[in-house]
Design a protein around this motif. Structure first.
Motif, mmCIF file in Angstrom:
data_model
loop_
_atom_site.group_PDB
_atom_site.id
_atom_site.type_symbol
_atom_site.label_atom_id
_atom_site.label_comp_id
_atom_site.label_asym_id
_atom_site.label_seq_id
_atom_site.Cartn_x
_atom_site.Cartn_y
_atom_site.Cartn_z
ATOM 1 N N VAL A 162 -8.076 -1.037 -5.944
ATOM 2 C CA VAL A 162 -9.385 -1.201 -5.306
ATOM 3 C C VAL A 162 -10.379 -1.827 -6.274
ATOM 4 N N SER A 163 -10.215 -1.552 -7.568
ATOM 5 C CA SER A 163 -11.168 -2.024 -8.577
ATOM 6 C C SER A 163 -11.182 -3.533 -8.748
ATOM 7 N N CYS A 164 -10.238 -4.240 -8.130
ATOM 8 C CA CYS A 164 -10.312 -5.709 -8.122
ATOM 9 C C CYS A 164 -9.695 -6.286 -6.853
ATOM 10 N N GLY A 165 -8.384 -6.393 -6.786
ATOM 11 C CA GLY A 165 -7.735 -7.131 -5.697
ATOM 12 C C GLY A 165 -8.028 -6.601 -4.311
ATOM 13 N N THR A 166 -7.849 -5.305 -4.101
ATOM 14 C CA THR A 166 -8.080 -4.745 -2.778
ATOM 15 C C THR A 166 -9.565 -4.735 -2.441
ATOM 16 N N GLY A 167 -10.409 -4.487 -3.447
ATOM 17 C CA GLY A 167 -11.844 -4.563 -3.228
ATOM 18 C C GLY A 167 -12.280 -5.951 -2.814
ATOM 19 N N THR A 168 -11.695 -6.979 -3.439
ATOM 20 C CA THR A 168 -11.991 -8.363 -3.075
ATOM 21 C C THR A 168 -11.554 -8.646 -1.638
ATOM 22 N N ALA A 169 -10.372 -8.171 -1.276
ATOM 23 C CA ALA A 169 -9.866 -8.372 0.085
ATOM 24 C C ALA A 169 -10.793 -7.736 1.110
ATOM 25 N N PHE A 170 -11.218 -6.503 0.858
ATOM 26 C CA PHE A 170 -12.079 -5.787 1.790
ATOM 27 C C PHE A 170 -13.423 -6.494 1.952
ATOM 28 N N LEU A 194 -1.753 -9.336 0.229
ATOM 29 C CA LEU A 194 -1.114 -8.148 0.791
ATOM 30 C C LEU A 194 -2.152 -7.094 1.166
ATOM 31 N N SER A 195 -3.191 -6.972 0.339
ATOM 32 C CA SER A 195 -4.267 -6.033 0.671
ATOM 33 C C SER A 195 -4.958 -6.425 1.968
ATOM 34 N N ILE A 196 -5.181 -7.734 2.152
ATOM 35 C CA ILE A 196 -5.789 -8.200 3.404
ATOM 36 C C ILE A 196 -4.928 -7.786 4.592
ATOM 37 N N LEU A 197 -3.613 -7.949 4.464
ATOM 38 C CA LEU A 197 -2.717 -7.574 5.556
ATOM 39 C C LEU A 197 -2.802 -6.082 5.850
ATOM 40 N N GLN A 198 -2.815 -5.258 4.809
ATOM 41 C CA GLN A 198 -2.871 -3.814 5.009
ATOM 42 C C GLN A 198 -4.191 -3.377 5.654
ATOM 43 N N LEU A 199 -5.282 -3.931 5.144
ATOM 44 C CA LEU A 199 -6.594 -3.580 5.692
ATOM 45 C C LEU A 199 -6.746 -4.071 7.126
ATOM 46 N N ALA A 200 -6.283 -5.306 7.373
ATOM 47 C CA ALA A 200 -6.402 -5.876 8.714
ATOM 48 C C ALA A 200 -5.600 -5.067 9.732
ATOM 49 N N LYS A 201 -4.430 -4.602 9.337
ATOM 50 C CA LYS A 201 -3.629 -3.793 10.265
ATOM 51 C C LYS A 201 -4.380 -2.521 10.643
ATOM 52 N N ARG A 315 -13.264 4.324 0.423
ATOM 53 C CA ARG A 315 -13.380 5.333 1.459
ATOM 54 C C ARG A 315 -12.602 4.918 2.715
ATOM 55 N N PHE A 316 -12.592 3.622 3.012
ATOM 56 C CA PHE A 316 -11.798 3.138 4.134
ATOM 57 C C PHE A 316 -10.312 3.360 3.865
ATOM 58 N N VAL A 317 -9.882 3.080 2.637
ATOM 59 C CA VAL A 317 -8.484 3.299 2.252
ATOM 60 C C VAL A 317 -8.109 4.765 2.424
ATOM 61 N N ALA A 318 -8.988 5.668 1.951
ATOM 62 C CA ALA A 318 -8.706 7.096 2.060
ATOM 63 C C ALA A 318 -8.687 7.561 3.513
ATOM 64 N N GLN A 319 -9.665 7.155 4.288
ATOM 65 C CA GLN A 319 -9.784 7.619 5.676
ATOM 66 C C GLN A 319 -8.653 7.129 6.561
ATOM 67 N N ASN A 320 -8.093 5.958 6.219
ATOM 68 C CA ASN A 320 -7.034 5.380 7.045
ATOM 69 C C ASN A 320 -5.644 5.545 6.447
ATOM 70 N N GLY A 321 -5.554 6.261 5.338
ATOM 71 C CA GLY A 321 -4.251 6.539 4.733
ATOM 72 C C GLY A 321 -3.482 5.291 4.343
ATOM 73 N N ILE A 322 -4.172 4.255 3.859
ATOM 74 C CA ILE A 322 -3.511 2.999 3.487
ATOM 75 C C ILE A 322 -2.777 3.176 2.167
ATOM 76 N N ASP A 323 -1.504 2.848 2.161
ATOM 77 C CA ASP A 323 -0.642 3.067 0.996
ATOM 78 C C ASP A 323 -0.682 1.852 0.067
ATOM 79 N N LEU A 324 -1.686 1.813 -0.795
ATOM 80 C CA LEU A 324 -1.787 0.707 -1.753
ATOM 81 C C LEU A 324 -0.720 0.808 -2.836
ATOM 82 N N ASP A 325 -0.175 1.987 -3.044
ATOM 83 C CA ASP A 325 0.821 2.144 -4.114
ATOM 84 C C ASP A 325 2.077 1.333 -3.859
#
Length: 356
Positions: A162-170, A194-201, A315-325
Motif C-alpha cells: 500500500v505504501s507505494c504500488g497499491t496506493g498508486t493504483a487506488f 495487479l493491484s488495479i485488477l484486485q481493487l477493481a474487482k 482501509r478499503f483493502v482491510a474492509q474488502n479482505g483484498i489479499d495483497l500478499d
C-alpha cells in the motif's frame, strides 16, 4: 544497524549505520517489511545510485545533508513504533503501534502539502529511500506526521505494498472516478497493474488486462481480470474493441510506461473515454485531433498518491479482505540483498520485499 545502499551500475552495499534516535516530533520504526519497487531499479541501475549529488546546495543545506552522504534505500516501509519523540501526542502514536510510512515529506505549509499531495511540495519534497534514509534497514526514523496506522488485519508486507504500488493504483482509480458502471483496460501487469485488477474487482468493475509477459497474462484472471491478452500475440486495441462489442472500454490505465501501451490505452477507449497514465516512459507520438479531440477523451497524468488517499486505500483493502500478499513471490532477508536485487532486476517474478 545495517542498511542497503545503492551504488549504481547494478551494485549495492550493506553498510553499517548508527541506530537512529527519534527527533522530538518523530519516531523510530522497527521495520517488519520493506518492499521493492520498480522505481528502485532506476537508482540500482543508474550511474549514481540514490545519490544526493543531483540536488541543489540549498536543498541539502535545508536538510543538513552533504552530496556524498550514503542513503539507505527503500520507500515502502512498514513496521512497529520502537521509540517516540518527546513532542509526539501519545493519543496519536505510541510505542508498539503498527504503522506505515507515507514516504514523502515537504514544507507542510504550501498549498500542495496542505492538500495532502506532499510530493508536489512547492519547495521540493524529501523522498525516503532516495533523499533520506528509507526502510531497507532494521530501523528507520520518520516524522510522526508521515505515519498512518496499519489495520490489525492487514499484514506488514501488504502494508508495504500500500505504501507505494497499491496506493498508486487506488489513487489512480479515484482520479478516474471509476465505479461498477465502467469497463476498464489495464496495460502493464506489474504490482501496480495487479493491484488495479484486485481493487477493481472489489469495486465490481469489469477489466481486461494486457501485458507482453505470458506469465503475467496467465496470472491476471487470478487477480481479478475478466479477460487477459498478450499484446505480443494480438493487437490489444482490436481485442478490446471485440470484447466491448466495438464500443471500447469506458476507461484505461497504463502502468507499463511504454509508448505503444499508452497509445493502445487511448485508442481502446470509447468516445468520452478516460485514460490514466501511471507508468513513466518515453514521449508519445500522439495525434491530438484524432485520438483525443474528435473522441472527447480525457487523459490524466498520475503520480503516486496523497496521504489521505493512502489512508483510504489501506482501509478499503482491510474492509474488502483484498489479499495483497499473493502479489509477493519473493521474500528476502537483508543479508541476501545483493542476490535479492539481482533477481528483482530481471523483472520476471512478482513483488518482493525484505522481512525482518
Amino acid at each position: 544497524m545495517q542498511g542497503v545502499v545503492f551504488l549504481g551500475h547494478r551494485q549495492l552495499e550493506l553498510m553499517t549505520f548508527p541506530d537512529p534516535q527519534p527527533d522530538p516530533d518523530g519516531v523510530v520504526i522497527e521495520i517488519k517489511a520493506s518492499g521493492f519497487c520498480g522505481s528502485d531499479l532506476h537508482h540500482y541501475r543508474g550511474e549514481r545510485g540514490a545519490s544526493l549529488s543531483s540536488k541543489s546546495p540549498q536543498f541539502l543545506k535545508d536538510r543538513g545533508l552533504t552530496a556524498d552522504e550514503p542513503i539507505i534505500a527503500g520507500h515502502e516501509p512498514c513496521g512497529v513504533i520502537a521509540e517516540v519523540g518527546e513532542n509526539v501526542d501519545p493519543k496519536a502514536y505510541k510505542k508498539g503501534d503498527r504503522v506505515m510510512v507515507y514516504h514523502y515529506d515537504g514544507c507542510r505549509y504550501c498549498h500542495q502539502c496542505r492538500s495532502g499531495w506532499v510530493q508536489m511540495c512547492d519547495k521540493g519534497s524529501t523522498i525516503y529511500g532516495q533523499t533520506a534514509h528509507g526502510g531497507h534497514a532494521q530501523f528507520m526514523k520518520a516524522p510522526a506526521k508521515s505515519l498512518l496506522h496499519l489495520p490489525s488485519d492487514v499484514s506488514y508486507s501488504a502494508g508495504a505494498a500500500v505504501s507505494c504500488g497499491t496506493g498508486t493504483a487506488f489513487a489512480a482509480i479515484e482520479r478516474l472516478d471509476l465505479s461498477a458502471r465502467d469497463s476498464l483496460a489495464v496495460f502493464g501487469l506489474g504490482p501496480v497493474g495487479l493491484s488495479i485488477l484486485q481493487l477493481a474487482k472489489a469495486m465490481g468493475i469489469a477489466t481486461v488486462a494486457i501485458d507482453v509477459s505470458a506469465d503475467r497474462v496467465a496470472r491476471a484472471v487470478e487477480f481479478g481480470a475478466t479477460a487477459a491478452y498478450n499484446s505480443n500475440e494480438v493487437d490489444p486495441v482490436e481485442v478490446i474493441l471485440e470484447w466491448t462489442g466495438g464500443r471500447g472500454v469506458t476507461a484505461a490505465i497504463d502502468s507499463a510506461g511504454a509508448a505503444a501501451a499508452k497509445l493502445a490505452a487511448i485508442r481502446s477507449t470509447a468516445t468520452w473515454g478516460r485514460i490514466g497514465f501511471v507508468g513513466i516512459g518515453p514521449s508519445l507520438p500522439l495525434d491530438v485531433t484524432t485520438d483525443l479531440i474528435l473522441r472527447q477523451r480525457t487523459v490524466i497524468g498520475h503520480l503516486t498518491f496523497s496521504d489521505v488517499s493512502m489512508d483510504r486505500c489501506v482501509r478499503f483493502v482491510a474492509q474488502n479482505g483484498i489479499d495483497l500478499d499473493k502479489q509477493f513471490t519473493d521474500r528476502w532477508k537483508i543479508e541476501d540483498a545483493a542476490l535479492a536485487y539481482q533477481e528483482f532486476d530481471k523483472q520476471l517474478a512478482g513483488k518482493a520485499c525484505f522481512e525482518f
